[in-house]
Design an enzyme around this catalytic site. Sequence first.
Site, PDB file in Angstrom:
ATOM      1  N   GLU A 150      41.987  29.113  29.955  1.00  0.00           N
ATOM      2  CA  GLU A 150      42.398  29.258  31.351  1.00  0.00           C
ATOM      3  C   GLU A 150      41.526  30.303  32.042  1.00  0.00           C
ATOM      4  OE1 GLU A 150      43.930  32.137  32.632  1.00  0.00           O
ATOM      5  OE2 GLU A 150      44.030  33.226  30.727  1.00  0.00           O
TER       6      GLU A 150
ATOM      7  N   GLU B 221      45.163  37.018  38.148  1.00  0.00           N
ATOM      8  CA  GLU B 221      46.467  37.440  38.654  1.00  0.00           C
ATOM      9  C   GLU B 221      46.376  37.645  40.156  1.00  0.00           C
ATOM     10  OE1 GLU B 221      48.672  40.455  36.655  1.00  0.00           O
ATOM     11  OE2 GLU B 221      48.005  39.783  34.692  1.00  0.00           O
TER      12      GLU B 221
ATOM     13  N   ASN C 179      34.522  36.147  31.025  1.00  0.00           N
ATOM     14  CA  ASN C 179      35.112  37.476  31.253  1.00  0.00           C
ATOM     15  C   ASN C 179      34.091  38.587  30.997  1.00  0.00           C
ATOM     16  OD1 ASN C 179      37.491  36.560  32.211  1.00  0.00           O
ATOM     17  ND2 ASN C 179      38.758  37.196  30.473  1.00  0.00           N
TER      18      ASN C 179
ATOM     19  N   LEU D 291      31.279  41.926  42.879  1.00  0.00           N
ATOM     20  CA  LEU D 291      30.316  43.011  43.063  1.00  0.00           C
ATOM     21  C   LEU D 291      30.947  44.130  43.886  1.00  0.00           C
ATOM     22  CD1 LEU D 291      26.800  41.425  43.728  1.00  0.00           C
ATOM     23  CD2 LEU D 291      27.547  42.693  41.732  1.00  0.00           C
TER      24      LEU D 291
ATOM     25  N   GLY E 105      40.375  46.772  35.448  1.00  0.00           N
ATOM     26  CA  GLY E 105      41.576  47.002  34.647  1.00  0.00           C
ATOM     27  C   GLY E 105      42.256  45.676  34.365  1.00  0.00           C
TER      28      GLY E 105
ATOM     29  N   CYS F 145      43.152  41.639  30.729  1.00  0.00           N
ATOM     30  CA  CYS F 145      42.202  40.666  30.167  1.00  0.00           C
ATOM     31  C   CYS F 145      40.785  41.166  29.915  1.00  0.00           C
ATOM     32  CB  CYS F 145      42.142  39.437  31.067  1.00  0.00           C
ATOM     33  SG  CYS F 145      43.753  38.698  31.265  1.00  0.00           S
TER      34      CYS F 145
ATOM     35  N   ARG G 128      49.444  46.779  33.557  1.00  0.00           N
ATOM     36  CA  ARG G 128      48.793  46.886  32.245  1.00  0.00           C
ATOM     37  C   ARG G 128      47.335  47.303  32.413  1.00  0.00           C
ATOM     38  NH1 ARG G 128      50.140  41.235  29.654  1.00  0.00           N
ATOM     39  NH2 ARG G 128      50.128  40.682  31.862  1.00  0.00           N
TER      40      ARG G 128
HETATM   41  C1  UGA Z   1      40.368  37.878  34.835  1.00  0.00           C
HETATM   42  C2  UGA Z   1      39.393  36.741  35.197  1.00  0.00           C
HETATM   43  O1  UGA Z   1      38.913  36.915  36.515  1.00  0.00           O
HETATM   44  C3  UGA Z   1      40.078  35.374  35.085  1.00  0.00           C
HETATM   45  O2  UGA Z   1      39.145  34.336  35.313  1.00  0.00           O
HETATM   46  C4  UGA Z   1      40.661  35.231  33.676  1.00  0.00           C
HETATM   47  O3  UGA Z   1      41.376  34.009  33.539  1.00  0.00           O
HETATM   48  C5  UGA Z   1      41.622  36.383  33.417  1.00  0.00           C
HETATM   49  O4  UGA Z   1      40.914  37.637  33.549  1.00  0.00           O
HETATM   50  C6  UGA Z   1      42.143  36.217  32.007  1.00  0.00           C
HETATM   51  O5  UGA Z   1      41.366  36.405  31.068  1.00  0.00           O
HETATM   52  O6  UGA Z   1      43.293  35.778  31.835  1.00  0.00           O
HETATM   53  P1  UGA Z   1      42.298  39.156  36.164  1.00  0.00           P
HETATM   54  O7  UGA Z   1      42.197  40.161  35.072  1.00  0.00           O
HETATM   55  O8  UGA Z   1      43.632  38.636  36.527  1.00  0.00           O
HETATM   56  O9  UGA Z   1      41.383  37.872  35.827  1.00  0.00           O
HETATM   57  O10 UGA Z   1      41.723  39.813  37.494  1.00  0.00           O
HETATM   58  P2  UGA Z   1      40.329  39.963  38.202  1.00  0.00           P
HETATM   59  O11 UGA Z   1      40.516  39.553  39.597  1.00  0.00           O
HETATM   60  O12 UGA Z   1      39.230  39.336  37.447  1.00  0.00           O
HETATM   61  O13 UGA Z   1      40.139  41.548  38.212  1.00  0.00           O
HETATM   62  C7  UGA Z   1      39.968  42.297  37.017  1.00  0.00           C
HETATM   63  C8  UGA Z   1      39.687  43.739  37.368  1.00  0.00           C
HETATM   64  O14 UGA Z   1      38.384  43.874  37.945  1.00  0.00           O
HETATM   65  C9  UGA Z   1      40.650  44.341  38.390  1.00  0.00           C
HETATM   66  O15 UGA Z   1      40.967  45.666  38.016  1.00  0.00           O
HETATM   67  C10 UGA Z   1      39.856  44.327  39.683  1.00  0.00           C
HETATM   68  O16 UGA Z   1      40.246  45.298  40.615  1.00  0.00           O
HETATM   69  C11 UGA Z   1      38.458  44.589  39.165  1.00  0.00           C
HETATM   70  N1  UGA Z   1      37.382  44.124  40.079  1.00  0.00           N
HETATM   71  C12 UGA Z   1      37.263  42.811  40.361  1.00  0.00           C
HETATM   72  C13 UGA Z   1      36.484  45.038  40.598  1.00  0.00           C
HETATM   73  O17 UGA Z   1      36.561  46.258  40.335  1.00  0.00           O
HETATM   74  N2  UGA Z   1      35.479  44.586  41.421  1.00  0.00           N
HETATM   75  C14 UGA Z   1      35.349  43.262  41.719  1.00  0.00           C
HETATM   76  O18 UGA Z   1      34.390  42.916  42.472  1.00  0.00           O
HETATM   77  C15 UGA Z   1      36.249  42.354  41.179  1.00  0.00           C
END
Ligand code: UGA
Length: 449
Positions: A153, A157, A210, A252, A259, A262, A329
Amino acid sequence: MKVAIIGGTGYVGLITGLGLALHGHDIICMDTDTRKIAALNNRELPIYEDGLAELLKEATDRNKVFFTNCLQTAVNKSEIIMIAVGTPESTNGETDLSHLIQALKLVANLMDSYRTIVIKSTVPVGTCDLARTIIKDNLKNRFIPFDIVSNPEFLREGNAVRDFLNPDRIVIGVDNPESAVIMKELYQTFKVPIVLTDTRSAEMVKYACNAYLATRISFINEIAEISEKVNADIHAILESMKLDKRIGGLYLNPGPGFGGPCLTKDLKSLISFASKAKAELPLFKAVLERNEVQINNIIKFVISELKDIRGQKITVLGLSFKAGTNDTRNSPALHLLEKLIDPKIRIHVYDPVVKSIEEPLNSRVSFSKSIEEAVRNTDCLIVMTEWPEFKELDLETVYHLMRNPLIVDTRNIFPYNKALSLGFRYKGIGIGIGIACADNSNGTLKNII
Ligand code: UGA
């Protein structure tokens, strides 16, 4: 098709189940958590996720979903069994497969005819092979055919319902062409590319994605740090980088580091199973290290700005790991609090949806009922998530409420030049403190050009 989801009240399981129900399939969401099953049968959601309430209503109104804690019912009444149980990190960075293994054993004991068993949980490469062995061993002397399929998947979130209903692609890993036909039928109403491959490659796709996303974030955080030191402006840099089609604009945004449950977990798991396969992965180790640096830099800055922290009030806005979710988390905000908490300072927190956090942090901070209450008489405002209601704050009002007008904006959500002109000491990520942005909010430079 008739599909049972084991771990069907969890994040991935519930969204997958309800999403497939919307596509016309008959879904049984099975979970051992009787409290959550009872809640769902009352149409109450056990998790907060945008659009999920509507999805639940639609699926239940159409009578397409059934919630149970009876595994026997789930196995007997389904053609496809999807396993979406948690695969948390164990202490050494490896993935804890105990829930998955237990589920597979129980399913094998209950199977009476052919089933396609789909692994949805994120699992190290080779787990489908392990699953095959577990099912075979637990069928004992009964000859019942089955297939194991990997179907990772990619749900984010806060955006998971949209991600499920409009995916970029669907990845299916099979070791048998017959199960490929079954899986294609399951997803036939999704008008998106289906990538068909072997189970090991499908398992690896999830880690590759990821790891790549985490790498981009650590990369831009490092560029942001250099930019601060040499008085370059990250906004202008990003604007230019995003226009390069080879680079693109997503993932970016510099910030407090990635955080959530995942990215970090999957990178650690990847490093761990790669090491067993004799691959050392220095890049991904550095990506994780860089992520730690991010929070440390923010703390160092706050301490150096406040000088004598005794008796000071610090306000933290945002506790979840990003906006749009109540999930704390591995939240950068909580890591910040862990390092910042000191008996000499008072920490006030506010989050639109998170109203308590894990102990001992919970009893060491004061929860404010409103943003206004949180920022009143504060000496430092730290913004940790990009919730729309934070972006819409009237900075002038905030300025008058604060005792010491210091803002640390770890998501770069406020108009930087406006904050400076109001008299704030303002730190974003990737802009030297007190330096006006080239791409300023009144657009002077753009107008000249
Ligand atoms: C991530 C992946 O994006 C999903 O595709 C994957 O399915 C999911 O993990 C998983 O393995 O289940 P998620 O952890 O829900 O999704 O959230 P993201 O939107 O990817 O953000 C992850 C972290 O990166 C957050 O702390 C967010 O604030 C940070 N982030 C994201 C940044 O600091 N900069 C960005 O440009 C994007």
